[in-house]
Design an enzyme around this catalytic site. Structure first.
Site, PDB file in Angstrom:
ATOM      1  NE  ARG A 111      -3.918  -2.207   2.117  1.00  0.00           N
ATOM      2  CZ  ARG A 111      -3.698  -3.521   2.221  1.00  0.00           C
ATOM      3  NH1 ARG A 111      -2.516  -3.973   2.562  1.00  0.00           N
ATOM      4  NH2 ARG A 111      -4.666  -4.374   1.976  1.00  0.00           N
ATOM      5  CG  HIS A 136      -0.835  -5.614  -4.388  1.00  0.00           C
ATOM      6  ND1 HIS A 136       0.255  -5.550  -3.559  1.00  0.00           N
ATOM      7  CD2 HIS A 136      -1.653  -6.562  -3.840  1.00  0.00           C
ATOM      8  CE1 HIS A 136       0.107  -6.415  -2.560  1.00  0.00           C
ATOM      9  NE2 HIS A 136      -1.040  -7.033  -2.694  1.00  0.00           N
ATOM     10  CG  HIS A 210       0.011 -11.448  -4.149  1.00  0.00           C
ATOM     11  ND1 HIS A 210      -0.757 -12.328  -3.414  1.00  0.00           N
ATOM     12  CD2 HIS A 210      -0.188 -10.230  -3.590  1.00  0.00           C
ATOM     13  CE1 HIS A 210      -1.404 -11.664  -2.475  1.00  0.00           C
ATOM     14  NE2 HIS A 210      -1.077 -10.379  -2.552  1.00  0.00           N
ATOM     15  CG  ASP A 282      -2.722  -8.280   5.050  1.00  0.00           C
ATOM     16  OD1 ASP A 282      -1.623  -8.299   4.484  1.00  0.00           O
ATOM     17  OD2 ASP A 282      -3.765  -7.844   4.523  1.00  0.00           O
ATOM     18  CD  GLU A 348       2.096 -10.330  -0.629  1.00  0.00           C
ATOM     19  OE1 GLU A 348       1.946  -9.205  -1.146  1.00  0.00           O
ATOM     20  OE2 GLU A 348       1.306 -10.779   0.223  1.00  0.00           O
TER      21      GLU A 348
HETATM   22  C1  GLA Z   1      -1.514  -8.340   0.203  1.00  0.00           C
HETATM   23  C2  GLA Z   1      -2.103  -7.333   1.088  1.00  0.00           C
HETATM   24  C3  GLA Z   1      -3.402  -7.830   1.576  1.00  0.00           C
HETATM   25  C4  GLA Z   1      -4.310  -8.202   0.448  1.00  0.00           C
HETATM   26  C5  GLA Z   1      -3.677  -9.180  -0.432  1.00  0.00           C
HETATM   27  C6  GLA Z   1      -4.533  -9.456  -1.631  1.00  0.00           C
HETATM   28  O1  GLA Z   1      -1.075  -9.431   0.898  1.00  0.00           O
HETATM   29  O2  GLA Z   1      -1.288  -6.973   2.162  1.00  0.00           O
HETATM   30  O3  GLA Z   1      -3.971  -6.866   2.386  1.00  0.00           O
HETATM   31  O4  GLA Z   1      -4.584  -7.078  -0.305  1.00  0.00           O
HETATM   32  O5  GLA Z   1      -2.419  -8.713  -0.845  1.00  0.00           O
HETATM   33  O6  GLA Z   1      -5.844  -9.694  -1.336  1.00  0.00           O
END
Ligand code: GLA
Length: 382
Positions: A111, A136, A210, A282, A348
């Site tokens: 982000r 992304h 991803h 996350d 990631e």
């Molecule tokens: C990344 C982001 C998540 C989500 C995924 C896709 O991992 O950090 O918040 O957006 O991609 O769904």
């Protein structure tokens, strides 16, 4: 017990199983030239191809659309192959509803707050596609572009060079960025990604992959029993929009402590504000090793049921561990099964989220004359 691919082959040979049974001569002799086939067409008629590669016991299928890993097969402790990455069996679903399954991510992975940043005194407004933020790379990121794919064999390696040119202003990013991503399958069955990029104006870049991992096989259920270890004493806490606060918090005594292997599910229901924000895990872990010239160990994932393991080494300073929180039973995967929350996880490798607005984070700025280079290696075992 963990074995490497060669041990599996030796065991298979002793059991009278031929290389062909295990996935073709690539096992015994090193890589063959990747095989191209038509996967589908986009609405405007553009052909999307699938490239099949095999080497060292790993089988990979890659799409020209998004550089997507459509399938990645590795054997379990008995030599049985499964596809361990989530995906679709048709191009229409990738275009209509993919949550970045297997895709290359750019120009900026994760982000950027409010889709805004200022570089050298100039303010830039990006495409906003995640609430008020950019996720992304914006609404039409590198995951939704058709890449030029060029196969290669080099010594015992086999692979693909993927090229994409992102024009000045695309999704709001400054500068024309020429990107080359190389996927290599080594004779040991490692999947290596080398990212390279150059620009003609100062810009920001943060490329990643991803893949949604389920080492028991896609569509087999939850990954909460997978054991994960992350070599990081700190992570970057976020606000309710999943934008880092700027703090590098210690993981000690929190659900974010994966310094010793624990199952993904162990602490996922702890009543912790950060887990509420992420609807689970996350977050970006700040790897202890920091930025390195060569890929160094970052994380190990293990599925006790199949014995499959995945080790990740990277040159990058960060690792986004996402526990598949937004999978909600509305997508039907490659094998015809529905994907539900926690049915896969992503690891990631990256620079930290929102770095263009966080002066204390490692810089993601790329200037003309410089070459962006990062590498990540995935090593499979069972
Ligand atoms: C990344 C982001 C998540 C989500 C995924 C896709 O991992 O950090 O918040 O957006 O991609 O769904």
């Amino acid at each position: 017990m963990e074995t490497n691919r060669r041990t599996v082959l030796t065991a298979a040979a002793a059991a009278g199983i031929t290389a062909a049974t295990l996935g073709g001569t690539a096992h015994a002799t090193g890589g063959r030239t990747p095989v191209k086939s038509l996967f589908g067409k986009l609405a405007d008629g553009t052909k999307v191809h699938s490239w099949s590669l095999a080497n060292g016991g790993t089988r990979l299928k890659v799409l020209s659309y998004g550089g997507i890993v459509q399938s990645l097969e590795v054997p379990d402790r008995h030599g049985r192959y499964k596809n361990v990455s989530l995906g679709f069996d048709n191009i229409e679903d990738y275009v209509a509803s993919s949550p970045y399954f297997g895709a290359l991510i750019g120009r900026y992975g994760n982000r950027i707050a409010k889709g805004r940043f200022t570089l050298d005194g100039t303010a830039h407004q990006l495409s906003v596609n995640d609430g008020e933020n950019t996720l992304h790379g914006g609404a039409q990121g590198f995951d939704k572009r058709v890449w030029d794919v060029e196969p290669f064999t080099k010594g015992s390696d086999v692979g693909l060079h993927l090229h994409y040119t992102s024009i000045d202003g695309e999704q709001g990013f400054p500068g024309t960025l020429r990107v080359k991503v190389t996927y290599t399958l080594t004779r040991q069955g490692d999947w290596r990604i080398d990212y390279a990029a150059t620009t003609d104006k100062a810009t920001v870049v943060n490329l990643t992959s991803h893949v949604y991992w389920n080492l028991a096989g896609e569509g087999s259920g939850s990954i909460y029993d997978h054991e994960l270890k992350i070599a990081a004493a700190r992570y970057t806490p976020v606000d309710s929009g999943l934008i880092p606060t700027g703090e590098l918090a210690r993981v000690a005594g929190t659900p974010f402590d994966f310094r010793r292997a624990k199952t993904v599910g162990e602490d996922i229901r702890v009543a912790d504000q950060q887990l509420l924000y992420g609807k689970g895990l996350d977050h970006n872990w700040a790897l202890d090793k920091g930025i390195t010239a060569k890929p160094e160990h970052a994380a190990t994932l293990r599925d006790p049921s199949s014995g499959r393991t995945l080790k990740i080494a990277t040159t990058e300073p960060g690792l986004q561990f996402y526990s598949g929180n937004f999978l909600d039973g509305t997508l039907v995967g490659t094998g015809g099964r529905i994907y539900r929350q926690g049915d896969a996880l992503c690891l990631e490798t990256q620079h930290f989220p929102d770095s263009p607005n966080q002066p204390s984070f490692p810089s993601t700025t790329l200037r003309p004359g410089q070459t962006y280079r990062t590498s990540t290696v995935h090593t499979f075992g069972s």
